[in-house]
Design an enzyme around this catalytic site. Structure first.
Site, PDB file in Angstrom:
ATOM      1  N   ARG A 173       0.852  -1.183   0.000  1.00 21.68           N
ATOM      2  CA  ARG A 173       0.000   0.000   0.000  1.00 21.68           C
ATOM      3  C   ARG A 173       0.889   1.235   0.000  1.00 21.68           C
ATOM      4  O   ARG A 173       1.606   1.494   0.952  1.00 21.68           O
ATOM      5  CB  ARG A 173      -0.909  -0.021   1.244  1.00 21.68           C
ATOM      6  N   HIS A 177      -3.497   4.492   5.102  1.00 21.39           N
ATOM      7  CA  HIS A 177      -4.726   3.693   5.053  1.00 21.39           C
ATOM      8  C   HIS A 177      -5.950   4.579   4.835  1.00 21.39           C
ATOM      9  O   HIS A 177      -6.839   4.248   4.047  1.00 21.39           O
ATOM     10  CB  HIS A 177      -4.884   2.911   6.359  1.00 21.39           C
ATOM     11  N   TYR A 186       4.789   4.326  11.433  1.00 20.77           N
ATOM     12  CA  TYR A 186       5.064   2.888  11.456  1.00 20.77           C
ATOM     13  C   TYR A 186       5.862   2.384  10.254  1.00 20.77           C
ATOM     14  O   TYR A 186       6.161   1.196  10.174  1.00 20.77           O
ATOM     15  CB  TYR A 186       3.761   2.090  11.597  1.00 20.77           C
TER      16      TYR A 186
END
Length: 299
Positions: A173, A177, A186
């Site tokens: 990705r 998100h 992260y």
């Protein structure tokens, strides 16, 4: 979205849903974006709670097999869904009944901010396939032809009665998100930029050029053509009619049958009562004693 477009959903259908328009084929403008559905095209919407579409797919697969239909059910989900109980239940049921289902796990390495290493103790999602009676496949998810090859094999297996397959598509990705997700907390920028070099559009374009099927000019011409089409469909959807206030409750509630209707449910007409104790040798109520005469003791 790619799967739905291949199945027959149009770009305008997608944008009608994004803008909540009356003619949105998925829900008439009542559903969140990316919840596509079409009875005509055989697309069943995924529910918002993670992994709940998985037992739905198993149930549809069971119905197809029960009716003797040749259809194969495909179900798509992310790696985060494999941490849910719904995933276990759906795959377990499909394996037991050898259902014609192909499970597609789009493993993009993160369930929002949770890396795969914090979700499971094995390296690959597909390593779990045999435990559920599935055939497991691991494929480079950014390789168009590899994805096609393994999907074709799994569908042929399902259609011939071989049972379900679990395909793990290794991908990535590139963006956060959601707009509320700060992915810098992260993962590093270097990791993201490195992954972008493996974008399936870039990789497949390079392959087509190597095969002499297209050149850079052809790619840019195609890009401009697609952008023009998308822009036109955005404008058309934006200017489409909004849902009417009078239709707010349409498709929300079923009309219950009337009390005198032939389809009304029958009931026993009385309340349930506790079970009577078993009869003893004399035909009267029994006891806990071995001789049929109650001795007042517990068994």
């Amino acid at each position: 979205m790619g799967v739905c477009l291949v199945a027959g959903l149009t770009p305008r259908d997608v944008f009608l849903g994004v803008f909540g328009k009356r003619d949105d084929p998925s829900s008439g403008g009542r559903q969140m974006p990316a919840h596509w559905g079409s009875r005509r095209l055989g697309i069943v919407t995924g529910s918002s709670p993670i992994a709940t579409q998985i037992p739905h797919a198993a149930g549809i697969g069971y119905a197809r097999k029960y009716r003797g239909e040749a259809a194969v059910v495909g179900c798509w989900f992310g790696d985060g869904a494999t941490s849910e109980g719904d995933w276990h239940e759906g795959l377990n049921f499909a394996g037991i009944h050898k259902l014609p289902v192909v499970w597609f796990c789009e493993n993009n390495k993160y369930a929002i901010s949770v890396p795969l290493s914090k979700q499971m103790a094995v390296e690959n999602v597909a390593d779990r396939a045999s435990a559920y009676g599935c055939e497991g496949f691991i494929v480079e998810g950014n390789d168009v032809l590899a994805c096609y090859e393994v999907t074709k094999k799994a569908i042929e297996r399902a259609r011939s009665g071989g049972g379900p397959s679990l395909i793990e598509l290794k991908t990535y990705r590139f963006h956060p998100h959601t707009s509320d997700d700060d992915d810098r907390t992260y993962r590093s920028r270097e990791e993201v930029e490195e992954a972008k070099r493996n974008d399936s559009l870039i990789v497949f374009a390079d392959y087509l050029k190597e095969q002499g099927l297209i050149d850079d000019g052809g790619i840019e011409e195609l890009r401009a053509e697609v952008k023009q089409e998308v822009d036109a469909e955005v404008d058309a959807a934006w200017n489409a009619a909004d849902p009417s206030p009078e239709g707010t409750l349409e498709h929300l509630f079923a009309t219950p049958p009337s009390a005198d209707s032939e389809t009304a449910l029958e009931t026993t007409g009385g309340e349930a009562t506790p079970a009577e104790p078993p009869a003893g040798p004399s035909g009267e109520g029994g006891s806990n004693g071995s001789n049929g005469e109650g001795d007042g003791t517990e068994p």
